[in-house]
Structure formats: structure tokens, C-alpha cells
Write a protein that holds these residues in place. Structure first.
Motif, PDB file in Angstrom:
ATOM      1  N   LEU A 122       0.824  -1.210   0.000  1.00  0.00           N
ATOM      2  CA  LEU A 122       0.000   0.000   0.000  1.00  0.00           C
ATOM      3  C   LEU A 122       0.854   1.253   0.000  1.00  0.00           C
ATOM      4  CD1 LEU A 122      -3.122  -0.316   2.344  1.00  0.00           C
ATOM      5  CD2 LEU A 122      -3.021  -0.246  -0.142  1.00  0.00           C
ATOM      6  N   PHE A 123       1.998   1.205   0.663  1.00  0.00           N
ATOM      7  CA  PHE A 123       2.880   2.370   0.705  1.00  0.00           C
ATOM      8  C   PHE A 123       3.263   2.830  -0.702  1.00  0.00           C
ATOM      9  CE2 PHE A 123       4.699   1.057   5.103  1.00  0.00           C
ATOM     10  CZ  PHE A 123       3.615   1.661   5.730  1.00  0.00           C
ATOM     11  N   GLN A 124       3.444   1.863  -1.625  1.00  0.00           N
ATOM     12  CA  GLN A 124       3.860   2.202  -2.979  1.00  0.00           C
ATOM     13  C   GLN A 124       2.788   2.994  -3.721  1.00  0.00           C
ATOM     14  OE1 GLN A 124       5.198  -1.331  -5.046  1.00  0.00           O
ATOM     15  NE2 GLN A 124       6.271  -2.106  -3.242  1.00  0.00           N
ATOM     16  N   ASP A 125       1.522   2.701  -3.429  1.00  0.00           N
ATOM     17  CA  ASP A 125       0.414   3.377  -4.100  1.00  0.00           C
ATOM     18  C   ASP A 125      -0.108   4.579  -3.329  1.00  0.00           C
ATOM     19  OD1 ASP A 125       0.514   1.401  -6.073  1.00  0.00           O
ATOM     20  OD2 ASP A 125      -0.907   0.126  -4.991  1.00  0.00           O
ATOM     21  N   MET A 126       0.223   4.647  -2.056  1.00  0.00           N
ATOM     22  CA  MET A 126      -0.346   5.685  -1.203  1.00  0.00           C
ATOM     23  C   MET A 126       0.757   6.396  -0.422  1.00  0.00           C
ATOM     24  SD  MET A 126      -3.527   3.389   0.262  1.00  0.00           S
ATOM     25  CE  MET A 126      -3.988   4.607   1.503  1.00  0.00           C
ATOM     26  N   PRO A 127       1.426   7.343  -1.064  1.00  0.00           N
ATOM     27  CA  PRO A 127       2.506   8.056  -0.374  1.00  0.00           C
ATOM     28  C   PRO A 127       2.033   8.783   0.879  1.00  0.00           C
ATOM     29  CG  PRO A 127       1.929   9.132  -2.454  1.00  0.00           C
ATOM     30  CD  PRO A 127       1.258   7.803  -2.455  1.00  0.00           C
TER      31      PRO A 127
END
Length: 240
Positions: A122-127
């Protein structure tokens, strides 16, 4: 778990979104909600994880309180912190993939399991989520380091006052009363954490009560004069 009359009462409406409020918009909260696993109940004195256990989950405390501790070379426990609802457990293992301490419930508690591998995706899609997570980690690390560095240079009276002020601040941040709550940890556990004998903890609490700074009965605590308590933590001695 039924309602506990001794649980701290919120001074504002409890959010209904997630186990861990992250300051995200509704759409992002829904995405985060999808990866949060089961709610897991932990009985009092039961371990959530132990030193050396493999790391694959973070745990958001939904209800209850925990203590974390390490075992010294002589086999004795050294308490490293107390955690409450709204805080994360397990961050100690992110760097090593193994837990560096043991987490034990101080009362019947409930956590939400957050699979870390899915969180990283999720971190990759949601900075925004990544920034919020870094902020939580930074605050927690700074808080723990600040507490430990400060306690090392404090008198016994300052240590206990600072401990109570810290609890008050954390409860207030989570919407609970800053002045009335129950100590979920024993006098022995407080002493272990602060590096004080249990007799010293009891004596200091009695002195604060005698001087009208607090009211304490068993584990029920009311901070009657928070400004004075803060002054004591900073080195003043109005109770002398």
C-alpha cells in the motif's frame, strides 16, 4: 468483552473507522481497512509476541493496555514501555524481522492485525499513508528516547511525576480524560520501568496525595493539580 466501568472514558465520540486512526481521507481509509486482518483478543498476562518471534504483523491496539519488556542476562525482566489503545505494537522488529522484546497484556485487550507485507504494498500506491506511518514511527521513537534520556537524570520524585504527566498527555491525545484514569500497571511494574523500588513508588504516590497533587485509591488515579505535577517533573519541589 463487556463494558469496564474503570476504563478511561472518552471526552469525544470514538471514531468508528479503524483500529488505528491515520488521518487519511475516506477512500484511503477504506483501502487500509481492506488489509487489516482479524481482531485478536489477548487475555490478561497473555503474550502477544515473544522475543525472537518472527515478524510479519504490526498490531494496532484497539482496546486495553500492554507492557513490553526484555530479559536481562541475569534472567530478570526490564520493562521498556507501556502501550495503550490507539498505539502500535511490533515496530521494534521492522529492521531485524525478529521481535526484540515481549509484549504482554496488562488486562483483557484486543488488537487489530496488520500484515506488514501488504502494508508495504500500500505504501507504494499511497505516499500519504507512508508519510503518516513514518510520522507515527518518528513520534514513538522520539517519545521513548526522550523518556529514557530524561529519566536517567531525574530524581525519584521527578521520575514518577514525569511518568504520570506522560500518561495524562497520551490519554488526552486519544480523547480520554487527562486527569482521571486507572493505572493498569502495578506499583512493581511502574518501579521496574522507572528504576525505583516498589516501596519508593508507593511512598511517592502517598506524598503526592498528602500534598493535594493527586488522589489515588488502589489503581484509581485523579490528577488534582496537573500544573504542579508538571513543575515537579521539571525539577521544582513544591511538595517539600
Amino acid at each position: 468483552m463487556g463494558d469496564d466501568p474503570h476504563r478511561p472514558r472518552r471526552t469525544k465520540k470514538e471514531p468508528v473507522s479503524l483500529c488505528l486512526p491515520m488521518g487519511l481521507d475516506e477512500a484511503d481509509m477504506q483501502r487500509l481497512d481492506q488489509i487489516i486482518g482479524r481482531r485478536r483478543r489477548i487475555k490478561r498476562d497473555q503474550s502477544l509476541y515473544r522475543m525472537g518471534d518472527r515478524f510479519d504483523m504490526l498490531y494496532a491496539i484497539r482496546l486495553g493496555h500492554f507492557k513490553t519488556y526484555q530479559v536481562n542476562s541475569n534472567g530478570s525482566q526490564q520493562i521498556t514501555g507501556f502501550q495503550m489503545a490507539g498505539e502500535l505494537l511490533g515496530m521494534d522488529a521492522i529492521g531485524t524481522s525478529r521481535h526484540q522484546c515481549e509484549a504482554v497484556a496488562l488486562e483483557d485487550s484486543e488488537v487489530c492485525e496488520i500484515p506488514f507485507s501488504q502494508l508495504e504494498e500500500l505504501f507504494q500506491d499511497m505516499p500519504v499513508l507512508l508519510r503518516q506511518f513514518h510520522r507515527i514511527m518518528s513520534k514513538e521513537i522520539s517519545r521513548e528516547q526522550g523518556v529514557m534520556l530524561t529519566l536517567n537524570s531525574m530524581s525519584a520524585q521527578q521520575k514518577l511525576a514525569a511518568f504520570l504527566v506522560n500518561l495524562s498527555s497520551r490519554y488526552a491525545t486519544r480523547g480520554y480524560s487527562a486527569s482521571r484514569f486507572q493505572l493498569r500497571m502495578t506499583r512493581e511494574e511502574i518501579g521496574n520501568y522507572l528504576g525505583l523500588a516498589v516501596e519508593s513508588v508507593s511512598r511517592l504516590l502517598s506524598n503526592l496525595k498528602k500534598n493535594g497533587v493527586i488522589d489515588v485509591s488502589h489503581r484509581d488515579l485523579e490528577l488534582l493539580d496537573l500544573p504542579t505535577l508538571r513543575s515537579i517533573a521539571l525539577g521544582a519541589d513544591p511538595c517539600s
